[in-house]
Design an enzyme around this catalytic site. Structure first.
Site, PDB file in Angstrom:
ATOM      1  N   LYS A  28     -13.860  37.050  10.201  1.00 58.14           N
ATOM      2  CA  LYS A  28     -12.859  37.652   9.331  1.00 58.14           C
ATOM      3  C   LYS A  28     -13.072  39.164   9.206  1.00 58.14           C
ATOM      4  CE  LYS A  28     -10.910  36.527   4.780  1.00 58.14           C
ATOM      5  NZ  LYS A  28     -11.218  35.845   3.521  1.00 58.14           N
ATOM      6  N   SER A  29     -14.330  39.576   9.008  1.00 58.13           N
ATOM      7  CA  SER A  29     -14.627  41.003   8.843  1.00 58.13           C
ATOM      8  C   SER A  29     -14.199  41.797  10.076  1.00 58.13           C
ATOM      9  CB  SER A  29     -16.131  41.220   8.631  1.00 58.13           C
ATOM     10  OG  SER A  29     -16.562  40.611   7.447  1.00 58.13           O
ATOM     11  N   ARG A  33     -10.930  44.569  10.662  1.00 64.68           N
ATOM     12  CA  ARG A  33     -11.208  45.902  11.188  1.00 64.68           C
ATOM     13  C   ARG A  33     -10.546  46.127  12.543  1.00 64.68           C
ATOM     14  NH1 ARG A  33     -15.047  44.255   7.746  1.00 64.68           N
ATOM     15  NH2 ARG A  33     -16.311  45.733   6.537  1.00 64.68           N
ATOM     16  N   GLY A 100      -9.156  40.490  -0.425  1.00 65.03           N
ATOM     17  CA  GLY A 100      -9.985  41.528  -1.040  1.00 65.03           C
ATOM     18  C   GLY A 100     -10.443  42.562  -0.034  1.00 65.03           C
ATOM     19  N   ASP A 327     -21.220  35.169   0.999  1.00 68.11           N
ATOM     20  CA  ASP A 327     -20.123  34.193   1.011  1.00 68.11           C
ATOM     21  C   ASP A 327     -20.608  32.765   1.241  1.00 68.11           C
ATOM     22  OD1 ASP A 327     -17.994  35.921   0.510  1.00 68.11           O
ATOM     23  OD2 ASP A 327     -17.915  36.554   2.607  1.00 68.11           O
ATOM     24  N   LYS A 354     -15.952  37.637  -6.931  1.00 70.27           N
ATOM     25  CA  LYS A 354     -15.291  37.199  -5.701  1.00 70.27           C
ATOM     26  C   LYS A 354     -13.904  36.623  -6.027  1.00 70.27           C
ATOM     27  CE  LYS A 354     -18.163  38.195  -2.351  1.00 70.27           C
ATOM     28  NZ  LYS A 354     -17.683  38.931  -1.163  1.00 70.27           N
ATOM     29  N   ARG A 403     -13.496  29.177  -0.375  1.00 64.97           N
ATOM     30  CA  ARG A 403     -14.875  28.755  -0.082  1.00 64.97           C
ATOM     31  C   ARG A 403     -15.342  27.642  -1.023  1.00 64.97           C
ATOM     32  NH1 ARG A 403     -15.998  31.921   4.084  1.00 64.97           N
ATOM     33  NH2 ARG A 403     -15.317  34.081   3.977  1.00 64.97           N
TER      34      ARG A 403
END
EC number: 2.5.1.19
Length: 446
Positions: A28-29, A33, A100, A327, A354, A403
């Site tokens: 995801k990160s 990006r 977020g 996470d 979170k 999550r």
């Protein structure tokens, strides 16, 4: 609101041993990006393996609204970026839904532009504090025009004619805050410096360097990182293969450890050392996890994981490990329910801010399903029952947190009685294939 008003409950039941091979969705990160830097860079960026969850798509939509061209052709995403410094003012508010990361990073990216940008999100995102990102941006000359109380969305940023470079010491371990300041520095003359006392995930630094930014990282004797980025340089489009998300891999991984007799392989998992705290911890607990076929993909370490059913033992998880697994605590807490003895998790203050107050949500879910746990201000301790005797039978409030939803479905696969979650709809924000992937391994979830 992006989620249906009608909740969609789901139930997980005790399963036979899991087996097979799984490939988790893209990280995801790195996906967020990839869209951002591809949309900003000159020329063409091509991406494979992108996580096509709702959160990442919101980041893509935001970049399109500011002038980037993004389209999918077959398995590839093709992006034609605007060029660094050439984003356009969006005509409408940027709606980040539940994302977020996307919203905080984009605030940094656009904040230093001489334009106005409005950010909106769903109920969960609108409740989350944005001040941690806005404070450094204000130091660079960004005005926050009209935010909801407590620096929350909806909010509008107005950039300065020319932003001022700053040196900023990040007050908490947050990759989002670090990244926001570095991205703000891209459109700021001179050198912007971020000082990071505790290292967090470093995808922003690695990827910006890959796109051609003049960025340098120095670590002093105390282990404090100083990151320098030169503004107004050229970024050039890249080819990116996004590796599998280690946070998503945590779910099938823990499932295979706690369901007796399981033997699965999870392919193509990102093994960046800032992201592998869960694997480190589960191996310490006696988990059988073999790291196979280690390789490098686009500047990141990747490997396959072979995971087998294991008898786990409780451990102490030190606070300094928290940034590398922030996470993963919900699913670690589930693993701890099936371990012999006590697992103590420390340094969990970030979990309070979170998608939900994730620490309280985990504790309530564990209690509802017969687990013996104690919630402290920044800690959680779980005393396990090997074999899952007496566990299950409860319904978990997910608080729109993907999550929490996935972690407790994993719990039901090994507990004596089924575990129910009140809503599964939001799982699609980060891991749309979750249900299918788990079913293919033999998990009983309905």
């Amino acid at each position: 609101m992006s989620h249906q008003a009608v909740p969609q409950p789901a139930v997980a039941r005790k399963s036979k041993s899991l087996s097979g091979t799984a490939r988790v969705p893209g990280d995801k990160s790195i996906s967020h990006r990839s869209f951002m830097f591809g949309g900003l860079a000159s020329g063409e960026t091509r991406i494979t393996g992108l996580l096509e969850g709702e959160d990442v798509m919101r980041t893509g939509d935001a970049m399109k609204a500011m002038g980037a061209h993004i389209e999918k052709r077959g398995p590839e995403w093709i992006i034609k970026g605007t060029g660094n410094g050439a984003l356009l003012q969006a005509e409408a508010p940027l709606d980040f839904g539940n994302a977020g990361t996307g919203s905080r990073l984009t605030m940094g990216l656009v904040g230093t532009y001489d334009m106005e940008t409005t950010f909106i999100g769903d109920a969960s995102l609108s409740g989350r504090p944005m001040g941690r990102v806005l404070d450094p941006l204000r130091q660079m000359g960004v005005q926050v025009l009209n935010a909801s109380p407590g620096d929350r969305m909806p909010l509008t940023l107005r950039g300065p004619r020319q932003a001022a470079p700053i040196s900023y010491r990040v007050p908490m371990a947050s990759a989002q805050v670090k990244s926001a300041v570095l991205l703000a520095g891209l459109n700021t003359p001179g050198i912007t410096t971020v000082i990071e006392p505790v290292m967090t995930r470093d995808h922003t630094e690695k990827m910006l360097k890959g796109f051609g930014a003049n960025i340098e990282v120095q670590t002093d004797e105390q282990g404090v990182r100083h990151i320098f980025i030169e503004g107004q340089g050229k970024l050039t489009g890249q080819v990116i293969a996004v590796p599998g998300d280690p946070s998503s891999a945590g779910f099938p991984l823990v499932a295979a450890l706690i369901v007796p007799g399981s033997d699965i392989t999870i392919e193509n998992v990102l093994m960046n050392p800032t992201r592998t705290g869960l694997i480190t911890t589960l191996i310490e607990m006696g988990g059988s996890i073999e790291i196979l076929n280690r390789r490098n993909a686009g500047g990141e370490d990747v490997a396959d994981l072979r995971v087998r059913g294991s008898e786990l033992k409780g451990v102490k998880v030190p606070a300094e490990r928290a940034p590398s697994m922030i996470d993963e605590y919900p699913v670690l807490a589930v693993a701890a329910c099936f371990a012999e003895g006590e697992t103590l998790m420390q340094g969990l203050e970030e979990l309070r801010v979170k998608e939900s107050d994730r620490l309280a949500a985990v504790a309530r879910g564990l209690e509802a399903n017969g687990a013996d746990c104690t919630e402290g201000e920044t800690t959680l301790s779980v005393r396990g029952t090997p074999g899952g005797k007496g566990l299950g039978g409860g319904t978990v409030k997910t608080h729109l947190d993907h999550r929490i939803a996935m972690s407790f479905l994993i719990m039901g696969l090994a507990s004596e009685k089924p575990v129910t979650i009140d809503d599964q709809a939001m799982i699609a924000t980060s891991f749309p294939e979750f249900m299918g992937l788990m079913a293919d391994l033999g998990a009983e979830i309905e």
